[in-house]
Structures are given as structure tokens and as C-alpha cells.
Design an enzyme around this catalytic site. Sequence first.
Site, PDB file in Angstrom:
ATOM      1  N   LYS A 193       0.817  -1.217   0.000  1.00 31.17           N
ATOM      2  CA  LYS A 193       0.000   0.000   0.000  1.00 31.17           C
ATOM      3  C   LYS A 193       0.852   1.268   0.000  1.00 31.17           C
ATOM      4  O   LYS A 193       0.399   2.323  -0.429  1.00 31.17           O
ATOM      5  CB  LYS A 193      -0.955  -0.023   1.186  1.00 31.17           C
ATOM      6  CG  LYS A 193      -2.002  -1.126   1.024  1.00 31.17           C
ATOM      7  CD  LYS A 193      -3.012  -1.148   2.136  1.00 31.17           C
ATOM      8  CE  LYS A 193      -4.124  -2.145   1.851  1.00 31.17           C
ATOM      9  NZ  LYS A 193      -3.673  -3.553   1.985  1.00 31.17           N
TER      10      LYS A 193
HETATM   11  C1  LIG Z   1      -4.315  -4.626   1.409  1.00 30.26           C
HETATM   12  C2  LIG Z   1      -3.546  -5.892   1.283  1.00 30.26           C
HETATM   13  C3  LIG Z   1      -3.934  -6.921   0.393  1.00 30.26           C
HETATM   14  C4  LIG Z   1      -5.190  -6.831  -0.439  1.00 30.26           C
HETATM   15  O1  LIG Z   1      -5.100  -5.875  -1.460  1.00 30.26           O
HETATM   16  P1  LIG Z   1      -6.422  -5.317  -2.169  1.00 30.26           P
HETATM   17  O2  LIG Z   1      -5.974  -4.214  -3.022  1.00 30.26           O
HETATM   18  O3  LIG Z   1      -7.318  -4.856  -1.047  1.00 30.26           O
HETATM   19  O4  LIG Z   1      -7.024  -6.453  -2.928  1.00 30.26           O
HETATM   20  C5  LIG Z   1      -3.124  -8.032   0.274  1.00 30.26           C
HETATM   21  N1  LIG Z   1      -2.007  -8.170   1.018  1.00 30.26           N
HETATM   22  C6  LIG Z   1      -1.606  -7.219   1.898  1.00 30.26           C
HETATM   23  C7  LIG Z   1      -0.379  -7.445   2.692  1.00 30.26           C
HETATM   24  C8  LIG Z   1      -2.350  -6.049   2.052  1.00 30.26           C
HETATM   25  O5  LIG Z   1      -1.950  -5.103   2.937  1.00 30.26           O
END
Ligand SMILES: *Cc1c(COP(=O)(O)O)cnc(C)c1O
Length: 485
Positions: free
Chosen positions: A128
Site C-alpha cells: 500500500k
Molecule cells: C491490502 C492488502 C492486500 C489486499 O489488497 P487489495 O488491493 O485490497 O485487494 C493483500 N495483502 C496485503 C499485505 C495487504 O496489505
Amino acid sequence: MPAHASRPDEGRATLYASTRGAWWDAPQPFSAILLEGLAPDGGLTVPLAYPELARDELAKLRPLAYPDLAAAILARFIGDIPRADLDALVRRTYTRERFASDEITPLSTLEPGLHLLHLSNGPTLAFKDVALSLLGHLFEYALGDAGRLNILGATSGDTGSSAEYAMLGRRGIIVFMLSPHGRMSAFQQAQMYSLDAPNIHNLAIDGPFDACQDIVKALAGDAAFKRRHALGAVNSINWARIAAQVVYYFKGYFAATAGDDETADFAVPSGNFGNVLAGHVARSMGLPIARLVVATNENDVLHEFFSTGRYRPRGADETHATSSPSMDISKASNFERYLFDMTGRDPQKLAALWATLARDGSFDVAGSPILSRVRDSGFVSGRSTHADRVETIRDVHRRHAVMIDPHTADGVHVAQAMRDPRTPMICLETALPAKFAATIREALGVEPPRPSRYAGLEGRPQHVTVLPADAARVAAYIAGHDRAA
Ligand SMILES: *Cc1c(COP(=O)(O)O)cnc(C)c1O
């Protein structure tokens, strides 16, 4: 003027309307949708059309360094930030200092044809950071000298810390982040609460994550309060986050292929569907992605949809708490954008599906043109269980001496079953193992390594205010700490 400026799609990709029909007659520029993501009719903002790559464009993009690649791609979605300013913003965002390498999202090879795209070397060790770091700079830019924004959010772990690190020290921006008191991992708590900055407020709420989210919804839904305190959000439906994530699909494709006539597959551990949606956008632009492999954990609503055509989101009480907690989502908010495309971008057809969902609790597109579009869109899916993740972490460690986190293990597990020997498979690494030490200890019997900047993290002083699960108390806190109040 760049050669592509005269292409008919070009302006349309920088203008936005809602999946539910609003704004198609009065499309909005990027800056107007930057702070929201949700359109006034409750739909999600989408570009009027996806930008299309010219025939020679991949060859031009292939040699670019990450910041230049990011600027070139983002410029296709942003019509109202001058290119020189955009260039400066991405250069400030995608630095070696912030992402631990000049590659920003380096690719490594586990074995011929099987790769990991490392998206988790940013400040909070989860993918993110790639998008939220850019958002911090975009917001600051959009606010200008006099603007102010109070970001209100709720987190169960990764998003909150990533948003806080992204907004740290950004002019005009204050973050109020609600988290469930005592319910995150010690590492996640310390990562957020150890921040000591005047524009970051950690509010630990006495209650579960749902209580935090209810408070955010209540306050953001109070139009007068929202206006008075210039409230904004950074949640996963924010379009700028999706656009920023499109970039690393290009980066990964270039790193795993030798020429632009090759294709690649991507495996994506999925929760809110934001990461894999960016892959769908990249593929729609013309990046030669053969398949997008959606990996879910035991919360397998999306796997059910892609394998049967039936979409049946579960209630919060039916959502399993798993060892890949960032994917414990039953109603993926970005799925609406994908489904909109699968209806042929028809707001009325989308509305009909949502109406069926509201009435019956599910809908089924089997036998309809929607399912054939889904099949043409390259999406396939699979799921993993806790035992699969533990076994995959062990297997990758034993055979390749590489430690992966449980979310990445979801993706690798599903990818292994789907591999096509002629096509490279790129597994997106979405977090570092250090964030999820308990599962690593279970799988490997060792403590995961952590970057040196996080040594002793849990022992640092923590800055957090504990509040009851009461929207009025949170509102009073915000009013007391909003600089303009
Ligand atoms: C947020 C997250 C996901 C999922 O991603 P999306 O974009 O919500 O599908 C997967 N793995 C980790 C470590 C995350 O922080």
C-alpha cells in the site's frame, strides 16, 4: 506536444464519471475526484475510457526508470496537473531512501518462469505504500498553500500505518486514524503508535474494527461536520491509488520479459480488489498481460465469482479471521469498477445487478454476456487455506531460500496451480514477513528478519489516545485538534 495528444481517447482518460451514471454528461477532471473516490450517486469514479498504448509505446516505456515510468503512465490519467509538476511529485515520492532500492519495485526470480515482484520495501513494509506515498504528495500539491484536509480513517492494520507514514509532515494535512484497541499485532500497533508527529493522531477505539468503521461512516456522513472540518479519506476506492498501482504492472512486465511481443501472467493476493483492478486497467490499456490470477484466502467470494459467475458477498459475521488478515474482506469495494467494465460500461446494467443483490443477497451472471466478458478479461482465480499458506512459506523457503509473508504465500500457492509453462508468472509480494511474525514462526520456527529501521520498534514510546466506541467522543476530539477550529 507529445505525439499521443491527438489520439481521440486521450482526453477521455483524464475525465471521470460514476459507475452508477452520474457525471457522464459533465465529467470531472482528476483533481476534482482526487480526494474522494465515491461519486455523489454512491458509485465509484472511473475514467470515461482507458488510455490506449500506441504500437511503439511499450518500447519507449521499457527502458525508463521507475519515476519516469510512473510519470509517463500517470500523465495519461491526469489532465490538470502540469507535466513538470507531476514529474517533480513522482520524483519526490519514488526515492531510494523511501523504497530501499532504485528499482522501487524490483523483480526477483524464484525459478525460471516464476517471479516475485517486490512491492513491500516502502516505509510500512506493505504494497500500500507504493500508492499512498504518492497520494501524500498529490494531496499536498492539490491543497496548495492555504488548503487544509483532515483525513479520517479506520484501520485493522496495514492501511492505517501506510497512510500515516505517507501523510507524515505533509503541509495542511492532519490524520485521525481509528484502530481497534488491543486487536492488532504488536508490530502493527507499534508501527502506528510510535509515530510522534503533530499531524498524526492515533485513536484506539474500545471495540472491534467494525466499530471504528461505523464511527468513520457516521462522521463522514454528517455533511455539516464533514464540511466544517474539511474531512477527507484515503480508502481503497480512491482512484489515484489505483492509477499509481498500474505503474508496477508495467515495471514487472518489463522486468520479466525480453521483448514487447511476449505476454506475462500476474498472481495477486486480493482483498478489496484494488491491486488486481490496477492490473485490469494496465491490461485494458494494452499491456500484454495474458492472465490475472486472483488469489483469495478462506474468504473466497471473489474465487466463487470467477469460477462460477455467482457473486454472493458474506456478512461481517461470516468473514473468517485468517493468517492473511489484510485479505479478510467479503465485500470488495473495487469490484464495482471491474463489474462496470464487464457490463460493457453500462450504468443501468450495473444498477440492475446491484438491485438483484439487494433483493436476493446474490446475483449470477452465468450464461450472460457478462460472463463471456469476464472470461475475455483474463481473470482466473484460486483460494488458499491456512495450511496451504504455511506449506507454501516452507516450500519457498526450502527450495529457494526466500522468506515470504502469508499474503504473498496465498498468491504463490494459487499461481503454482495455474502456471502455464510458456508464460512467465509474476507473483506480487504484498507485505514483508516481518509484519506477520506469528505465521512465520509457525511455518519456519524462526523469527522473520526486519529492516534495521524497525529494530526495537515495540519498545519505543507510543502516542495514542484511547476513546470509547462513541462517535460523539471522536467528533469532539477532532474538533479539538483541527488546526482551523
Ligand atoms: C491490502 C492488502 C492486500 C489486499 O489488497 P487489495 O488491493 O485490497 O485487494 C493483500 N495483502 C496485503 C499485505 C495487504 O496489505
